[in-house]
Design a protein around this motif. Structure first.
Motif, PDB file in Angstrom:
ATOM      1  N   VAL A 270       5.503  20.873 -20.158  1.00  0.00           N
ATOM      2  CA  VAL A 270       6.037  19.654 -19.561  1.00  0.00           C
ATOM      3  C   VAL A 270       6.398  18.624 -20.632  1.00  0.00           C
ATOM      4  CG1 VAL A 270       4.727  19.984 -17.427  1.00  0.00           C
ATOM      5  CG2 VAL A 270       3.738  18.591 -19.257  1.00  0.00           C
ATOM      6  N   LYS A 271       5.844  18.779 -21.805  1.00  0.00           N
ATOM      7  CA  LYS A 271       6.056  17.807 -22.882  1.00  0.00           C
ATOM      8  C   LYS A 271       7.541  17.590 -23.147  1.00  0.00           C
ATOM      9  CE  LYS A 271       4.807  16.895 -27.712  1.00  0.00           C
ATOM     10  NZ  LYS A 271       4.107  17.426 -28.914  1.00  0.00           N
ATOM     11  N   GLY A 272       7.933  16.339 -23.128  1.00  0.00           N
ATOM     12  CA  GLY A 272       9.311  15.994 -23.419  1.00  0.00           C
ATOM     13  C   GLY A 272      10.270  16.207 -22.277  1.00  0.00           C
ATOM     14  N   THR A 273       9.751  16.469 -21.060  1.00  0.00           N
ATOM     15  CA  THR A 273      10.610  16.707 -19.892  1.00  0.00           C
ATOM     16  C   THR A 273      10.297  15.694 -18.795  1.00  0.00           C
ATOM     17  OG1 THR A 273       9.149  18.175 -18.624  1.00  0.00           O
ATOM     18  CG2 THR A 273      10.436  19.182 -20.418  1.00  0.00           C
ATOM     19  N   ALA A 274      11.106  15.722 -17.751  1.00  0.00           N
ATOM     20  CA  ALA A 274      10.856  14.865 -16.592  1.00  0.00           C
ATOM     21  C   ALA A 274       9.580  15.249 -15.865  1.00  0.00           C
ATOM     22  CB  ALA A 274      12.034  14.944 -15.638  1.00  0.00           C
TER      23      ALA A 274
END
Length: 362
Positions: free
Chosen positions: A244-248
């Motif tokens: 999930v890092k760096g995503t919506a």
């Protein structure tokens, strides 16, 4: 000497009065605990009574449950509804909208409706294009038996359903037992148990949309999930887990749900909002949803939460009081499989299934 005796008698008298006062206070407190249950009949379907069951605690938190679909209809905190609800209990059986229902035998999609076990391939009916979805005429569309009870610590309702061998193409006679249990800490516990007499597949959810008296896109969410499952155009996973890092999809730190819903992330655009499984990392609580006034804490024994933001609602049809992004689900389940290997949701004959979800409201 006489004065000393008099003083002692006065002290004894007031000690007795004080003890009686404390005892009376305890009795008053005991008898003013308002944990209670009740139910009303509101209709008929399939030659069965349709009933609305009410659970109440001594903080005036009120929970309404329908025996149609073992459905969580309302959660009232100080008179304010914490979940999305239709306008009347009778509306729930008029068309399938999944609001608060116990959806099964499988919630979500099965690719091409196929389950491979050993050298055999079992075919389920295709009711979502080329795939099977939400168990066909599922458990959320059936009338359950119910029994309310109250023991002074919790108010609860037990609901049971017999789903026969071959119904919706699923093997095995399946007995289900759902329970909603409300305590005086404003925690509502949901559990679902099931057992089949044949090898079968089972992956149900409670499909409640939470809004905390607001709209989901206005709420803040924190969730203990480091990975999520991207999906294809049909809504099924197609490439395994991604960080999930760096995503919506990064809710490891509290952020506004609307920031994800209105992002330019390709996965958000593909599904017109959140409609994705999040793999829980084991840390507690699993998720916390909050508004300016209220907070919901979610814990479960499921390995994943599927978040869906009601992307399809548009103030039409039976749910014409509900719009897009008004509510958010936390569907506690095993994540949908990419292919036809459904080993994670396979039940052996007489193996007991148990799913638990706790919702604490503040």
């Amino acid at each position: 000497f006489i004065l000393n005796v008099f003083i002692k008698e006065i002290v004894l008298f007031y000690s007795i009065i004080y003890a009686l006062f404390i005892s009376c206070q305890k009795i008053i407190i005991y008898f003013t605990i308002f944990l209670k249950t009740s139910f009303i009949k509101y209709g008929r379907k399939d030659s069965r009574d349709l009933c609305e069951i009410t659970l109440t605690n001594d903080h005036d938190m009120v929970v309404n449950v329908l025996n149609y679909g073992a459905t969580l209809e309302k959660v009232l905190l100080n008179g304010e509804n914490m979940i999305l609800s239709l306008k009347s209990p009778a509306d729930y059986s008029r068309e399938r909208n999944f609001l608060g229902g116990t959806v099964g035998r499988i919630a979500g999609r099965v690719r091409e409706g196929q389950w491979k076990h050993g050298q055999e391939i079992h075919q389920l009916p295709l009711n979502d294009g080329e795939n099977h979805i939400h168990g066909g005429i599922g458990t959320d569309m059936q009338v359950w038996n119910f029994r309310p009870s109250c023991d002074g610590k919790t108010a609860k309702v037990d609901l049971t359903l017999f789903d026969p061998d071959g119904h919706n193409g699923y093997p095995g006679n399946l007995k289900l037992h759902a329970c909603y249990e409300l305590d005086n800490e404003n925690t509502l516990r949901y559990s679902l148990e099931a057992v089949s007499d044949k090898l079968t597949i089972f992956n149900p959810v409670n499909h409640t949309y939470f809004n905390l008296g607001d709209r989901a896109e206005n709420l803040d969410l924190q969730m203990n999930a480091d990975y999520y499952l991207p999906v294809d155009k049909t809504g099924l996973p197609d490439r395994g887990m991604e960080e999930v890092k760096g995503t919506a999809f990064d809710f490891r730190q509290k952020k506004r749900v609307g920031d994800a819903l209105h992002s330019n992330d390709a996965q958000i655009k593909l599904r017109n909002g959140l409609d994705h499984p999040f793999i829980l990392n084991g840390n507690l609580p699993n998720a916390v949803l909050s508004s300016n006034k209220h907070k919901l804490t979610v814990t479960t024994n499921a390995p994943a939460l599927v978040l869906y933001a009601g992307n399809h609602f548009d103030h039409t049809g039976i749910p014409d009081n509900i719009g897009q992004y008004d509510g958010l689900t936390f569907e506690a389940q095993c994540p949908p499989a990419e292919g036809n290997d459904l080993g994670q949701i396979t039940l052996l004959p007489n193996e007991k299934f148990r799913r638990t979800v706790n919702w604490k409201f503040e």
